[in-house]
Scaffold this motif. Structure first.
Motif, short mmCIF file in Angstrom:
data_model
loop_
_atom_site.label_atom_id
_atom_site.label_comp_id
_atom_site.label_asym_id
_atom_site.label_seq_id
_atom_site.Cartn_x
_atom_site.Cartn_y
_atom_site.Cartn_z
N ASN A 41 0.30 2.39 -2.07
CA ASN A 41 0.51 3.50 -1.13
C ASN A 41 2.00 3.85 -1.04
OD1 ASN A 41 -2.16 2.14 -0.09
ND2 ASN A 41 -2.11 4.22 0.77
N THR A 42 2.26 5.13 -0.89
CA THR A 42 3.63 5.62 -0.77
C THR A 42 3.81 6.34 0.55
OG1 THR A 42 3.02 7.68 -1.90
CG2 THR A 42 3.89 5.88 -3.26
N GLU A 43 5.06 6.49 0.95
CA GLU A 43 5.36 7.26 2.16
C GLU A 43 5.29 8.74 1.84
OE1 GLU A 43 9.18 5.60 3.20
OE2 GLU A 43 8.24 4.37 4.76
N ASN A 80 6.81 11.30 3.06
CA ASN A 80 8.05 12.09 3.02
C ASN A 80 8.96 11.72 1.85
OD1 ASN A 80 8.45 9.61 4.21
ND2 ASN A 80 10.10 10.32 5.54
N THR A 81 8.83 10.49 1.31
CA THR A 81 9.73 10.06 0.23
C THR A 81 9.02 9.92 -1.12
OG1 THR A 81 9.34 7.69 0.59
CG2 THR A 81 11.06 8.75 1.92
N PRO A 140 6.68 2.07 1.07
CA PRO A 140 7.34 1.83 2.35
C PRO A 140 8.23 0.59 2.27
CG PRO A 140 5.04 1.16 2.44
CD PRO A 140 5.22 1.88 1.15
N GLN A 166 -4.31 9.47 0.23
CA GLN A 166 -3.29 9.47 1.27
C GLN A 166 -3.75 8.81 2.57
OE1 GLN A 166 -2.00 13.39 2.40
NE2 GLN A 166 -0.81 12.68 4.15
#
Length: 374
Positions: free
Chosen positions: A230-232, A234-235, A239, A324
Motif C-alpha cells: 500500500n502507498t500513501e 498524496n505521495t 507510508p 486504494q
C-alpha cells in the motif's frame, strides 16, 4: 408440543441470517433436557441406544450423522435427540448463543441425516456429539433411550465457495487502483541480523498465524513471508509508519510479482475498526506454495482483478497497481534473498496498535462476514 415433520436434514429456524441453505426442509429445533431420560410416569422405556455413531461429509457448517440400532422397539421411535457441544464446553445443556440450543430434536427419518446450521456450527472447531432415540407419548412427554457414546469431530475450513463469497464482498469496497513499484516488509534489527547470519542472507517462509477469518484454510498451514504494498495517496510512496519494526526491506515489485507468479485470494477481515484487510498470496508457478493454494484458494487474474495487478505496457514494461481502500497483506510463499533489495530505517513511528498478528476478526461486521461460522 408437536414437533413439525422433518426431511433428512436438521437446521436452525432461529437464525436471522439470510444465508441459510434453501434446500433444507427442517421445520423445528428444540431444547432437549439431557436429564429427561424417563417418561412422565417414571418408568424407563426400552428404546434402542444408538451404536457405532459415524460422522461424515464434514464441512465448515454441516455434517452427516448415522448410527446402528437394535431392532427391538425400533418401530416406536418417533424422534432423535442430538446433543451437540463444543469440545471445550464440559457442561451439558448450555447455550452457545442467545436463542441457539445445543440439543437438537428431529423426527425420526432414514439415516444418514445432515445437520446444518452456521448459527451453532463454526469452522475449525472441535465438537462432541451424542444421540438418544425417543418415543413421543400420548401425554406429550417423551420416553427416551440411554445416551449413546460420545463422539468427537472437528469441522472443516472454508471451502472455495465460501472464499468466493468473501472475495465478492471484498471487491465491493476495494476502491480504485493506485500505482506502486515496491513490496516492503518491516521488522526489527534482530530479524534481519538473523537472516544474514543464520539463513544465508535470506528471509525464510514461516507458518501463517491465526489472524483473520476463523475458517481461513491458510491460517496455521500456509508458509510464507508477509509483505505490504500500500502507498500513501498524496505521495505514491509507502507510508513511513509501521507496527512491525523500524527497519524496512524494500524490493522491486517485479522480483516477486510477474507473469511467472500465480495470485490467490486468501481472506477478508477487519479488527473492530473501520480498516479492512485483504490477504493475497503470491506463489511462483509450480512451487510448493502454489500447489497448496491451487487446492484451497480462488485464483485471481494477475492482470485483471480488484486488488493487485501486474500488466505490461506497450513497451513491455511491467506496471503494478494496488487497491486504494483496503489494506493488502501479501504472502510470498518462497525464500527471499536480501540481496534483491535494501534495508533502511523508516522515519515515522512504530504504531503497535495497527498490528494484525493473531488478530481476531470482528464477527459482527456486515461488510466482511458471510453466512457461515465466523
Amino acid at each position: 408440543m408437536e414437533v413439525p415433520g422433518l426431511a433428512h436434514n436438521i437446521t436452525s429456524p432461529l437464525s436471522p441470517c439470510e444465508g441459510m441453505m434453501k434446500d433444507l426442509s427442517l421445520d423445528s429445533i428444540q431444547l432437549c433436557e439431557r436429564d429427561g431420560s424417563k417418561s412422565q410416569d417414571g418408568s424407563m422405556e426400552e428404546l434402542p441406544v444408538p451404536q457405532n455413531i459415524k460422522i461424515s461429509n464434514i464441512t465448515c457448517d454441516s455434517f452427516k450423522i448415522c448410527w446402528d440400532m437394535e431392532a427391538q422397539s425400533k418401530e416406536r421411535i418417533t424422534h432423535y435427540f442430538i446433543d451437540l457441544n463444543k469440545k471445550e464446553n464440559k457442561n451439558s445443556n448450555k447455550f452457545k448463543h442467545k436463542d441457539v440450543p445445543t440439543k437438537l430434536v428431529a423426527k425420526a427419518v432414514p439415516l444418514p441425516m445432515t445437520v446444518r446450521g452456521h448459527w451453532f456450527l463454526s469452522p475449525r472447531t472441535e465438537y462432541t456429539v451424542a444421540v438418544q432415540t425417543a418415543s413421543k407419548q400420548t401425554d406429550g412427554d417423551y420416553a427416551v433411550s440411554e445416551w449413546s457414546e460420545i463422539i468427537e469431530f472437528c469441522t472443516a475450513d472454508y471451502s472455495t465457495v465460501h472464499l468466493n463469497q468473501l472475495l465478492e464482498k471484498a471487491e465491493v469496497i476495494s476502491g480504485r487502483m493506485l500505482r506502486f513499484s515496491v513490496f516492503y516488509r518491516n521488522q526489527h534489527k534482530e530479524y534481519f541480523d538473523h537472516a544474514r547470519e543464520a539463513q544465508e542472507n535470506r528471509m525464510l517462509p514461516s507458518v501463517k498465524d491465526n489472524s483473520g477469518s476463523h475458517g481461513s484454510p491458510i491460517s496455521g498451514k500456509l508458509e510464507g513471508i508477509f509483505f505490504s504494498c500500500n502507498t500513501e495517496f498524496n505521495t505514491g510512496k509507502p507510508p513511513q509508519d509501521s507496527p512491525y519494526g523500524r527497519l524496512r526491506f524494500e524490493v522491486r515489485a517485479d522480483a516477486l510479482f510477474n507473469p511467472d507468479t500465480n495470485l490467490y485470494f486468501g481472506d477478508f477481515y477487519c479488527m473492530y475498526t473501520a480498516y479492512h484487510y485483504v490477504i493475497l498470496v503470491l506463489a511462483p508457478k509450480g512451487s510448493r506454495g502454489d500447489d497448496f493454494c491451487k487446492q484451497r484458494l480462488p485464483a485471481l487474474d494477475i492482470g485483471n482483478n480488484r486488488f493487485l495487478t501486474c500488466k505490461q505496457d506497450d513497451e513491455g514494461v511491467l506496471l503494478f497497481h494496488h487497491a486504494q481502500d483496503v489494506i493488502l497483506e501479501v504472502i510470498y510463499t518462497e525464500p527471499v534473498d536480501l540481496a534483491l533489495g535494501m534495508v533502511a530505517e523508516i522515519s515515522g513511528h512504530q504504531l503497535m496498535s495497527l498490528s494484525t498478528v493473531n488478530a481476531k476478526k470482528d464477527p459482527s461486521c456486515k461488510t466482511c462476514n458471510i453466512s457461515v461460522g465466523r
